[in-house]
Design a protein around this motif. Structure first.
Motif, PDB file in Angstrom:
ATOM      1  N   PRO A  34      52.789  23.958  41.206  1.00  0.00           N
ATOM      2  CA  PRO A  34      52.785  23.623  42.634  1.00  0.00           C
ATOM      3  C   PRO A  34      51.442  23.941  43.293  1.00  0.00           C
ATOM      4  CG  PRO A  34      54.665  25.000  42.056  1.00  0.00           C
ATOM      5  CD  PRO A  34      53.764  24.961  40.869  1.00  0.00           C
ATOM      6  N   HIS A  35      51.139  23.184  44.327  1.00  0.00           N
ATOM      7  CA  HIS A  35      49.923  23.448  45.104  1.00  0.00           C
ATOM      8  C   HIS A  35      50.124  24.698  45.944  1.00  0.00           C
ATOM      9  CE1 HIS A  35      48.069  19.688  43.958  1.00  0.00           C
ATOM     10  NE2 HIS A  35      49.214  19.081  44.186  1.00  0.00           N
ATOM     11  N   GLY A  36      49.068  25.191  46.532  1.00  0.00           N
ATOM     12  CA  GLY A  36      49.161  26.346  47.408  1.00  0.00           C
ATOM     13  C   GLY A  36      48.438  27.555  46.875  1.00  0.00           C
ATOM     14  N   PHE A  37      47.977  27.497  45.643  1.00  0.00           N
ATOM     15  CA  PHE A  37      47.165  28.564  45.088  1.00  0.00           C
ATOM     16  C   PHE A  37      45.759  28.016  44.882  1.00  0.00           C
ATOM     17  CE2 PHE A  37      51.394  29.977  44.029  1.00  0.00           C
ATOM     18  CZ  PHE A  37      51.329  31.336  44.290  1.00  0.00           C
ATOM     19  N   GLU A  38      44.776  28.830  45.154  1.00  0.00           N
ATOM     20  CA  GLU A  38      43.381  28.439  45.050  1.00  0.00           C
ATOM     21  C   GLU A  38      43.033  28.099  43.599  1.00  0.00           C
ATOM     22  OE1 GLU A  38      39.378  31.014  45.522  1.00  0.00           O
ATOM     23  OE2 GLU A  38      40.827  31.159  47.160  1.00  0.00           O
ATOM     24  N   PRO A  39      42.346  26.960  43.374  1.00  0.00           N
ATOM     25  CA  PRO A  39      41.900  26.655  42.011  1.00  0.00           C
ATOM     26  C   PRO A  39      41.063  27.818  41.474  1.00  0.00           C
ATOM     27  CG  PRO A  39      41.587  24.761  43.431  1.00  0.00           C
ATOM     28  CD  PRO A  39      41.981  25.914  44.328  1.00  0.00           C
ATOM     29  N   GLY A  40      41.301  28.170  40.212  1.00  0.00           N
ATOM     30  CA  GLY A  40      40.595  29.285  39.601  1.00  0.00           C
ATOM     31  C   GLY A  40      41.305  30.617  39.755  1.00  0.00           C
ATOM     32  N   SER A  41      42.406  30.627  40.513  1.00  0.00           N
ATOM     33  CA  SER A  41      43.156  31.878  40.654  1.00  0.00           C
ATOM     34  C   SER A  41      44.154  32.021  39.516  1.00  0.00           C
ATOM     35  CB  SER A  41      43.849  31.964  42.014  1.00  0.00           C
ATOM     36  OG  SER A  41      44.808  30.945  42.159  1.00  0.00           O
ATOM     37  N   VAL A  42      44.668  33.234  39.378  1.00  0.00           N
ATOM     38  CA  VAL A  42      45.616  33.581  38.326  1.00  0.00           C
ATOM     39  C   VAL A  42      46.926  33.980  38.980  1.00  0.00           C
ATOM     40  CG1 VAL A  42      46.117  35.266  36.499  1.00  0.00           C
ATOM     41  CG2 VAL A  42      43.810  34.297  36.715  1.00  0.00           C
ATOM     42  N   VAL A  43      48.038  33.469  38.454  1.00  0.00           N
ATOM     43  CA  VAL A  43      49.369  33.829  38.928  1.00  0.00           C
ATOM     44  C   VAL A  43      50.157  34.321  37.712  1.00  0.00           C
ATOM     45  CG1 VAL A  43      51.486  33.016  40.036  1.00  0.00           C
ATOM     46  CG2 VAL A  43      49.271  32.084  40.749  1.00  0.00           C
ATOM     47  N   VAL A  44      50.796  35.482  37.854  1.00  0.00           N
ATOM     48  CA  VAL A  44      51.598  36.044  36.768  1.00  0.00           C
ATOM     49  C   VAL A  44      53.046  36.090  37.212  1.00  0.00           C
ATOM     50  CG1 VAL A  44      52.025  38.062  35.311  1.00  0.00           C
ATOM     51  CG2 VAL A  44      49.670  37.434  35.916  1.00  0.00           C
ATOM     52  N   SER A  45      53.935  35.522  36.409  1.00  0.00           N
ATOM     53  CA  SER A  45      55.373  35.629  36.619  1.00  0.00           C
ATOM     54  C   SER A  45      55.901  36.717  35.684  1.00  0.00           C
ATOM     55  CB  SER A  45      56.073  34.306  36.304  1.00  0.00           C
ATOM     56  OG  SER A  45      57.480  34.509  36.243  1.00  0.00           O
ATOM     57  N   TRP A  74      53.903  46.081  39.010  1.00  0.00           N
ATOM     58  CA  TRP A  74      53.351  45.969  40.354  1.00  0.00           C
ATOM     59  C   TRP A  74      53.387  44.497  40.756  1.00  0.00           C
ATOM     60  CZ3 TRP A  74      48.855  43.085  41.050  1.00  0.00           C
ATOM     61  CH2 TRP A  74      48.145  42.790  39.894  1.00  0.00           C
ATOM     62  N   PHE A  75      53.407  44.265  42.061  1.00  0.00           N
ATOM     63  CA  PHE A  75      53.490  42.904  42.580  1.00  0.00           C
ATOM     64  C   PHE A  75      52.540  42.766  43.758  1.00  0.00           C
ATOM     65  CE2 PHE A  75      57.561  44.121  40.765  1.00  0.00           C
ATOM     66  CZ  PHE A  75      57.740  43.126  39.825  1.00  0.00           C
ATOM     67  N   GLY A  76      52.085  41.567  43.991  1.00  0.00           N
ATOM     68  CA  GLY A  76      51.217  41.311  45.124  1.00  0.00           C
ATOM     69  C   GLY A  76      49.949  40.608  44.687  1.00  0.00           C
ATOM     70  N   THR A  77      48.985  40.569  45.600  1.00  0.00           N
ATOM     71  CA  THR A  77      47.727  39.881  45.365  1.00  0.00           C
ATOM     72  C   THR A  77      46.592  40.897  45.346  1.00  0.00           C
ATOM     73  OG1 THR A  77      48.555  37.868  46.400  1.00  0.00           O
ATOM     74  CG2 THR A  77      46.168  38.089  46.225  1.00  0.00           C
ATOM     75  N   SER A 167      37.856  36.633  41.461  1.00  0.00           N
ATOM     76  CA  SER A 167      38.960  35.671  41.569  1.00  0.00           C
ATOM     77  C   SER A 167      40.187  36.402  42.052  1.00  0.00           C
ATOM     78  CB  SER A 167      39.267  35.025  40.208  1.00  0.00           C
ATOM     79  OG  SER A 167      38.248  34.165  39.811  1.00  0.00           O
ATOM     80  N   ARG A 168      41.143  35.646  42.511  1.00  0.00           N
ATOM     81  CA  ARG A 168      42.386  36.210  43.021  1.00  0.00           C
ATOM     82  C   ARG A 168      43.439  36.220  41.913  1.00  0.00           C
ATOM     83  NH1 ARG A 168      43.960  35.081  48.991  1.00  0.00           N
ATOM     84  NH2 ARG A 168      41.733  35.130  48.854  1.00  0.00           N
ATOM     85  N   ILE A 169      44.237  37.278  41.879  1.00  0.00           N
ATOM     86  CA  ILE A 169      45.410  37.355  40.990  1.00  0.00           C
ATOM     87  C   ILE A 169      46.620  37.683  41.849  1.00  0.00           C
ATOM     88  CG2 ILE A 169      44.830  39.740  40.366  1.00  0.00           C
ATOM     89  CD1 ILE A 169      46.429  39.269  37.735  1.00  0.00           C
ATOM     90  N   THR A 170      47.697  36.933  41.641  1.00  0.00           N
ATOM     91  CA  THR A 170      48.971  37.194  42.328  1.00  0.00           C
ATOM     92  C   THR A 170      50.035  37.438  41.271  1.00  0.00           C
ATOM     93  OG1 THR A 170      48.316  35.774  44.174  1.00  0.00           O
ATOM     94  CG2 THR A 170      50.675  36.265  43.950  1.00  0.00           C
ATOM     95  N   VAL A 171      50.723  38.566  41.376  1.00  0.00           N
ATOM     96  CA  VAL A 171      51.798  38.894  40.444  1.00  0.00           C
ATOM     97  C   VAL A 171      53.109  38.823  41.224  1.00  0.00           C
ATOM     98  CG1 VAL A 171      52.773  40.649  38.897  1.00  0.00           C
ATOM     99  CG2 VAL A 171      50.280  40.360  39.066  1.00  0.00           C
ATOM    100  N   VAL A 172      54.049  38.008  40.713  1.00  0.00           N
ATOM    101  CA  VAL A 172      55.354  37.824  41.343  1.00  0.00           C
ATOM    102  C   VAL A 172      56.438  38.243  40.366  1.00  0.00           C
ATOM    103  CG1 VAL A 172      54.521  35.945  42.819  1.00  0.00           C
ATOM    104  CG2 VAL A 172      55.547  35.395  40.598  1.00  0.00           C
TER     105      VAL A 172
END
Length: 173
Positions: A34-45, A74-77, A167-172
């Protein structure tokens, strides 16, 4: 406005564990994202034990990972602030308390170094996205770390070639 809604929908899907992945979900590969995260960012589920590198074209590269054990997550950005190849490792205080027999420093490239081939450091704190020693490869896909995101060495090297600092990392969940 739509990117905020897309991001909220994605976070909701991740929290509910309903993001649909292809049959070979345990391997590195390209997936719709899905869109809404900056290109080049990392998202961890954490629930899926997957890391996503956001491409920006509606896709991401998905990597299987080990995540924090219950009570050590831990969770967050936060910010990915460093890139290190074959780093030495000094056990943080929390790990030293759990495993007092560990040496003060394990040299980079040593077979028992838990950082493996490389590490992306995360600020603030003592966490990293890192490779793994040969003895810990089986932990990928599990709740196994003290809070770091653990990857196969070949995957962390691939990710390190793509990630820009910072870069940004978001852990959910």
């Amino acid at each position: 406005m739509s990117s905020i809604l897309d991001r909220r929908a994605f976070l909701g899907a991740m929290t509910l564990g309903s993001l649909m992945l292809p049959a070979a979900a345990g391997a590195r590969g390209f997936v719709e994202f899905p869109h809404g995260f900056e290109p080049g960012s990392v998202v961890v589920s954490t629930r899926q034990r997957m890391l996503f590198f956001v491409q920006g074209d509606g896709t991401a590269i998905r990597y299987p990972v080990a995540v924090g054990m219950p009570g050590r997550q831990w969770f967050g950005t936060r910010t990915i602030d460093g890139k290190h190849y074959r780093p030495a490792w000094s056990p943080p205080a929390e790990i030293r308390r759990a495993r007092p027999s560990l040496p003060d420093v394990i040299p980079g490239g040593a077979p028992d170094n838990p950082m493996g081939a490389g590490a992306l450091t995360i600020a603030p704190g003592e966490y990293a996205i890192h490779g793994t020693s040969a003895s810990m490869r089986a932990s990928i896909g599990r709740y196994a770390s003290f809070g770091c995101i653990r990857m196969l060495d070949e995957d962390v090297l691939d990710l390190m070639a793509r990630v820009r600092i910072p870069s940004r990392i978001t852990v959910v969940a």
